[in-house]
Scaffold this motif. Structure first.
Motif, PDB file in Angstrom:
ATOM      1  N   LYS A 110      -1.838 -14.075  46.171  1.00  0.00           N
ATOM      2  CA  LYS A 110      -1.603 -13.065  47.087  1.00  0.00           C
ATOM      3  C   LYS A 110      -2.742 -12.295  47.658  1.00  0.00           C
ATOM      4  CE  LYS A 110       2.921 -11.307  44.743  1.00  0.00           C
ATOM      5  NZ  LYS A 110       3.189 -10.047  43.951  1.00  0.00           N
ATOM      6  N   VAL A 111      -3.987 -12.125  46.858  1.00  0.00           N
ATOM      7  CA  VAL A 111      -5.080 -11.638  47.153  1.00  0.00           C
ATOM      8  C   VAL A 111      -6.177 -12.425  47.880  1.00  0.00           C
ATOM      9  CG1 VAL A 111      -4.613  -9.799  45.619  1.00  0.00           C
ATOM     10  CG2 VAL A 111      -6.261 -11.378  44.859  1.00  0.00           C
ATOM     11  N   ALA A 112      -6.187 -13.727  47.520  1.00  0.00           N
ATOM     12  CA  ALA A 112      -7.314 -14.537  47.728  1.00  0.00           C
ATOM     13  C   ALA A 112      -7.275 -14.660  49.376  1.00  0.00           C
ATOM     14  CB  ALA A 112      -7.123 -15.980  46.980  1.00  0.00           C
ATOM     15  N   THR A 113      -8.421 -14.767  49.782  1.00  0.00           N
ATOM     16  CA  THR A 113      -8.906 -15.074  51.346  1.00  0.00           C
ATOM     17  C   THR A 113      -8.790 -16.646  51.315  1.00  0.00           C
ATOM     18  OG1 THR A 113     -11.167 -15.465  51.138  1.00  0.00           O
ATOM     19  CG2 THR A 113     -10.332 -13.325  51.433  1.00  0.00           C
ATOM     20  N   GLU A 114      -8.529 -17.025  52.726  1.00  0.00           N
ATOM     21  CA  GLU A 114      -8.757 -18.717  52.704  1.00  0.00           C
ATOM     22  C   GLU A 114      -9.998 -19.335  52.362  1.00  0.00           C
ATOM     23  OE1 GLU A 114      -6.567 -21.130  53.462  1.00  0.00           O
ATOM     24  OE2 GLU A 114      -4.980 -19.613  53.270  1.00  0.00           O
ATOM     25  N   GLU A 115     -11.116 -18.513  52.664  1.00  0.00           N
ATOM     26  CA  GLU A 115     -12.356 -18.932  52.230  1.00  0.00           C
ATOM     27  C   GLU A 115     -12.403 -19.386  50.931  1.00  0.00           C
ATOM     28  OE1 GLU A 115     -17.194 -17.717  52.343  1.00  0.00           O
ATOM     29  OE2 GLU A 115     -15.801 -17.054  53.973  1.00  0.00           O
ATOM     30  N   GLN A 116     -12.015 -18.340  49.847  1.00  0.00           N
ATOM     31  CA  GLN A 116     -12.014 -18.347  48.484  1.00  0.00           C
ATOM     32  C   GLN A 116     -11.331 -19.522  47.993  1.00  0.00           C
ATOM     33  OE1 GLN A 116     -10.587 -14.357  47.905  1.00  0.00           O
ATOM     34  NE2 GLN A 116     -12.572 -13.783  46.926  1.00  0.00           N
ATOM     35  N   LEU A 117      -9.983 -19.887  48.604  1.00  0.00           N
ATOM     36  CA  LEU A 117      -9.323 -20.894  48.429  1.00  0.00           C
ATOM     37  C   LEU A 117      -9.685 -22.233  48.528  1.00  0.00           C
ATOM     38  CD1 LEU A 117      -5.559 -19.524  49.104  1.00  0.00           C
ATOM     39  CD2 LEU A 117      -6.552 -19.746  46.871  1.00  0.00           C
ATOM     40  N   ARG A 118     -10.542 -22.051  49.824  1.00  0.00           N
ATOM     41  CA  ARG A 118     -11.204 -23.550  50.119  1.00  0.00           C
ATOM     42  C   ARG A 118     -12.311 -23.845  49.051  1.00  0.00           C
ATOM     43  NH1 ARG A 118     -10.915 -22.426  55.097  1.00  0.00           N
ATOM     44  NH2 ARG A 118     -12.637 -20.912  55.372  1.00  0.00           N
TER      45      ARG A 118
END
Length: 156
Positions: free
Chosen positions: A126-134
């Motif tokens: 829910k809170v992760a940014t796309e960059e963090q997930l990448r």
């Protein structure tokens, strides 16, 4: 009223960690199966030691280094996960009473995985940014291989 649980829609970046969780649940199943077949606890402990070194230790390290920092410092769900990681590590390393250790280990690992899958990972998603997930996704691109254990006592 429909009581079926909807499957969790896991972000692709978290899917490798969820697959590793599946192997953790299989570990618990194999230990239960070993007890049902009266397999020597020392023999199962060798499997637990192998599993800790090859699966649990790197998995916990990845979660703690790349995934948990996505949440705010002091997050109670992350704190719970870290506390459970410490307890599970201690169990994997405890060889004083293999039968007792293995029983506790299969129960606690199973419960821990279900907590992470059903609660913690959903909150992180829910809170992760796309960059963090990448970034999380990048760490698993080269590590997706299943290792086989040499003594499959659960199949006897």
């Amino acid at each position: 009223m429909d009581t079926k649980k909807k499957p969790i829609k896991r972000h692709t970046a978290l899917q490798p960690l969820s697959r590793q969780h599946h192997f953790g649940l299989l570990f618990s199943w194999k230990i239960r199966k070993g007890f049902n077949k009266n397999i020597d606890p020392q023999r199962m402990m060798k499997f637990a030691t192998w599993f800790y070194k090859n699966e649990i230790k790197p998995h916990f390290s990845d979660e703690e280094k790349y995934l948990f920092p996505i949440m705010e410092p002091g997050n109670e769900l992350v704190e719970r996960a870290l506390k459970e990681h410490r307890r599970i590590k201690r169990l994997f390393l405890d060889t004083t009473d293999p039968e007792r250790t293995l029983h506790r280990l299969e129960e606690e690992l199973d419960a821990h995985i279900r907590f992470e899958e059903r609660i913690l990972f959903n909150e992180i998603q829910k809170v992760a940014t796309e960059e963090q997930l990448r970034k999380v996704e990048e760490i698993h691109e080269e590590t997706e291989q299943v290792k086989e254990y040499s003594d499959p006592f659960w199949d006897e």
